[in-house]
Structures are given as C-alpha cells and as structure tokens.
Design a protein around this motif. Structure first.
Motif, short mmCIF file in Angstrom:
data_model
loop_
_atom_site.label_atom_id
_atom_site.label_comp_id
_atom_site.label_asym_id
_atom_site.label_seq_id
_atom_site.Cartn_x
_atom_site.Cartn_y
_atom_site.Cartn_z
N ARG A 81 0.83 -1.21 0.00
CA ARG A 81 0.00 0.00 0.00
C ARG A 81 0.86 1.26 0.00
NH1 ARG A 81 -3.40 -2.92 3.67
NH2 ARG A 81 -2.35 -1.92 5.42
N LYS A 82 1.91 1.26 0.82
CA LYS A 82 2.79 2.42 0.89
C LYS A 82 3.52 2.64 -0.43
CE LYS A 82 3.96 3.05 5.76
NZ LYS A 82 5.08 3.14 6.73
N GLN A 83 4.03 1.54 -1.02
CA GLN A 83 4.73 1.65 -2.29
C GLN A 83 3.80 2.22 -3.36
OE1 GLN A 83 7.69 1.56 -3.18
NE2 GLN A 83 7.81 1.03 -5.36
N LYS A 84 2.57 1.77 -3.37
CA LYS A 84 1.59 2.27 -4.34
C LYS A 84 1.35 3.77 -4.15
CE LYS A 84 -3.19 1.58 -5.90
NZ LYS A 84 -4.45 0.81 -5.67
N ILE A 85 1.23 4.18 -2.89
CA ILE A 85 1.01 5.61 -2.60
C ILE A 85 2.20 6.44 -3.08
CG2 ILE A 85 0.84 7.29 -0.72
CD1 ILE A 85 -0.79 5.18 0.81
N TYR A 86 3.43 5.99 -2.75
CA TYR A 86 4.62 6.73 -3.15
C TYR A 86 4.76 6.79 -4.67
CZ TYR A 86 6.01 6.31 1.76
OH TYR A 86 6.06 6.38 3.13
N PHE A 87 4.40 5.68 -5.32
CA PHE A 87 4.48 5.62 -6.79
C PHE A 87 3.48 6.60 -7.42
CE2 PHE A 87 3.22 3.85 -10.91
CZ PHE A 87 4.47 3.64 -11.50
N LEU A 88 2.26 6.57 -6.95
CA LEU A 88 1.21 7.42 -7.53
C LEU A 88 1.42 8.91 -7.24
CD1 LEU A 88 -1.98 5.24 -6.91
CD2 LEU A 88 -0.70 5.55 -9.04
N GLU A 89 2.18 9.21 -6.20
CA GLU A 89 2.48 10.61 -5.89
C GLU A 89 3.20 11.30 -7.04
OE1 GLU A 89 4.69 10.60 -2.28
OE2 GLU A 89 2.90 10.60 -0.98
N VAL A 200 12.00 4.15 -13.39
CA VAL A 200 12.66 5.19 -12.60
C VAL A 200 11.78 5.59 -11.41
CG1 VAL A 200 13.53 7.55 -12.59
CG2 VAL A 200 14.02 6.05 -14.54
N VAL A 201 10.49 5.82 -11.69
CA VAL A 201 9.58 6.23 -10.62
C VAL A 201 9.41 5.12 -9.60
CG1 VAL A 201 7.18 6.84 -10.10
CG2 VAL A 201 8.37 7.93 -12.01
N TYR A 202 9.32 3.87 -10.06
CA TYR A 202 9.18 2.75 -9.12
C TYR A 202 10.41 2.64 -8.23
CZ TYR A 202 7.63 -1.73 -7.29
OH TYR A 202 7.20 -2.72 -6.45
N ILE A 207 13.00 3.40 -2.96
CA ILE A 207 14.07 3.94 -2.11
C ILE A 207 13.48 4.75 -0.96
CG2 ILE A 207 15.98 5.59 -2.04
CD1 ILE A 207 16.72 4.64 -4.86
N LYS A 208 12.43 5.50 -1.25
CA LYS A 208 11.74 6.25 -0.19
C LYS A 208 11.16 5.29 0.85
CE LYS A 208 8.13 9.69 0.61
NZ LYS A 208 7.09 10.56 -0.02
N LEU A 209 10.54 4.22 0.37
CA LEU A 209 9.98 3.20 1.26
C LEU A 209 11.09 2.54 2.09
CD1 LEU A 209 7.39 1.54 2.00
CD2 LEU A 209 8.10 -0.08 0.24
N TYR A 210 12.19 2.23 1.44
CA TYR A 210 13.33 1.59 2.10
C TYR A 210 13.88 2.48 3.22
CZ TYR A 210 18.25 0.28 2.69
OH TYR A 210 19.47 -0.03 3.21
N ARG A 211 14.06 3.75 2.92
CA ARG A 211 14.61 4.67 3.91
C ARG A 211 13.68 4.80 5.11
NH1 ARG A 211 18.63 8.16 2.91
NH2 ARG A 211 17.65 9.75 4.19
N GLU A 212 12.40 4.80 4.84
CA GLU A 212 11.44 4.93 5.92
C GLU A 212 11.34 3.69 6.79
OE1 GLU A 212 6.64 5.10 6.18
OE2 GLU A 212 7.57 6.68 4.97
N GLU A 213 11.37 2.52 6.15
CA GLU A 213 11.12 1.27 6.86
C GLU A 213 12.37 0.57 7.39
OE1 GLU A 213 8.19 0.11 7.65
OE2 GLU A 213 7.14 1.73 6.62
N ILE A 214 13.49 0.79 6.73
CA ILE A 214 14.69 0.03 7.10
C ILE A 214 15.83 0.91 7.57
CG2 ILE A 214 16.53 -1.48 6.23
CD1 ILE A 214 14.00 -2.95 6.64
N LYS A 215 16.34 1.73 6.68
CA LYS A 215 17.59 2.42 6.95
C LYS A 215 17.53 3.29 8.20
CE LYS A 215 21.28 4.91 4.61
NZ LYS A 215 21.72 5.57 3.37
N MET A 216 16.49 4.08 8.31
CA MET A 216 16.41 5.02 9.43
C MET A 216 16.14 4.30 10.75
SD MET A 216 14.35 8.16 7.63
CE MET A 216 14.36 9.14 9.10
N LYS A 217 15.49 3.11 10.68
CA LYS A 217 15.09 2.42 11.91
C LYS A 217 16.12 1.39 12.37
CE LYS A 217 10.17 3.18 11.17
NZ LYS A 217 8.84 2.58 11.04
N LEU A 218 16.97 0.93 11.44
CA LEU A 218 17.92 -0.10 11.81
C LEU A 218 19.35 0.40 11.86
CD1 LEU A 218 16.63 -3.20 9.83
CD2 LEU A 218 16.13 -2.53 12.17
N ALA A 219 19.56 1.67 11.46
CA ALA A 219 20.91 2.20 11.41
C ALA A 219 21.51 2.27 12.81
CB ALA A 219 20.88 3.59 10.77
#
Length: 219
Positions: A81-89, A200-202, A207-219
């Motif tokens: 759902r999040k990926q779809k939202i970010y893509f459609l933005e 490119v958009v996908y 990457i936005k989803l990744y940063r939100e869900e993984i990188k910032m929380k597991l760093a």
C-alpha cells in the motif's frame, strides 16, 4: 527479582533460538525480563523461568513462529500500500512535473544523444537496484551478527515487481515473434519513454519506502 546482565544474555540466547526476526527478539526479550523481574525470588534457573514466561504469555515457541508469519503477511500488505502511494504521488502535483520532464527527456535523448543499448543498460540498473539495495542491507545485518529484520522479506517481494516487469518486456514478446526478438531494442521511442518512467519512478518510490522502513530504523 532483579536480573543480572549475564542472566539477561541467557534470556536473549534462549529467545533468539526460538524466533527468526530482530523485532520479535527485542519485543519478547523486554516482556520476559519484565515478567521475570516481577516474580518473587525463586530457585528456578533463568532458563526455566524464561521458558515458563514464553509458554504462559506467548503460547510457546511454535506460537511465536506463527505470530511472526502472521506479522509478515500484515506487513507485506502494508508495504504494498505504501509503495503504491509513493508511486502514484509522482503522477500528482507537484511531482507530476518531474515525471513529465523525465518522460520528455528520455523521449528526446534516446536514439539522438544516447545509444539505445546504453540506455537499456541504465534501465537494467534501475530495475534491479531495489533488490540489490536489500541484498546489501541483509549482508550488512549478517556481518553485524544481528537477526534480520522482519521487514526484509516483505520488502524483497515488493522489489521483485520491477524485475518481473523487466522480464515481461524482455521475454513475453518472444512468445509471439522469435527468440531473437528484442522488444526494448525495437519498440518505438514513445513506448520506451513510458517504460522508462515506470522503472525510474518505481525505483525512487522504493528507495523512499526503504529509507522509511529500514535504513532510518535499523541504522
């Protein structure tokens, strides 16, 4: 009763042997420590007390595994759902301007300023980059000695869509033509521009989803 650092480490090892993901380990460990420290002094070993709390409050180790599987399913739906939202933005104001510029740039430059084969190599990189990003993250987690995040497997499934689409464009047309037919090489520039926008958009959305869900929380 107050647990020592050594006893907490024993708890951690027992729980770690029964679960798969770091998030579950931290949650169950915190609960077990609080539960044991809330008990009166006992002659039972820390191993026995840990198992008792897991059996009483989580339904045993088998139920812990079932809980993780259920959380994976819920998380996968949420990530899609999040990926779809970010893509459609990227097709709404203000990001639509970037998307249109990307489409126009790819349309005007391919076959004019950039060789199509070189252009397609760049497209390859975009289609595989989400998976590679997660592979590097997983490798880093393994080197650190931590358990992997519960988010890695669902994110991998989300990332596979770009590879699946790339394979469709590459291999499905061959079913209708011949094995040597290369759709991305022969298709007209406008169609290639649309495909470029998708990849490119996908990738940017992922990457936005990744940063939100993984990188910032597991760093």
């Amino acid at each position: 009763m107050k647990l020592s650092a050594e006893q907490i480490e024993i708890c951690r090892k027992i729980i770690s042997s029964q679960i798969k993901y770091q998030e579950t380990l931290e949650e169950v460990l915190d609960h077990v420590i609080s539960a044991i420290e809330g008990m009166p002094e006992s002659n039972e070993t820390i191993m026995t007390l840990t198992e008792q709390v897991i059996d009483r409050d989580f339904g045993g180790k088998n139920n812990l595994k079932a809980m993780e599987k259920e959380r994976e399913k819920v998380l996968l739906k949420a990530l899609y759902r999040k990926q779809k939202i970010y893509f459609l933005e990227h097709f709404k104001f203000p990001l639509i301007s970037f998307t249109l510029l990307l489409a126009l740039t790819s349309y005007l430059t391919v076959d004019t300023y950039i060789n199509r084969k070189v252009f397609l190599i760049a497209l390859d990189i975009f289609s595989f980059s989400p998976v590679l990003l997660l592979c590097f993250k997983s490798f880093g987690i393994q080197l650190s000695g931590s358990k992997k995040s519960i988010k890695i497997a669902p994110l991998l499934q989300v990332s596979y869509l770009s590879i699946a689409m790339f394979n469709i464009f590459n291999f499905v047309p061959k079913l209708f033509y011949n094995d040597n037919y290369k759709f991305l090489i022969r298709t007209n520039t406008a169609v290639l521009s649309v495909i470029t926008v998708f990849f490119v958009v996908y990738t940017i959305s992922f990457i936005k989803l990744y940063r939100e869900e993984i990188k910032m929380k597991l760093a």
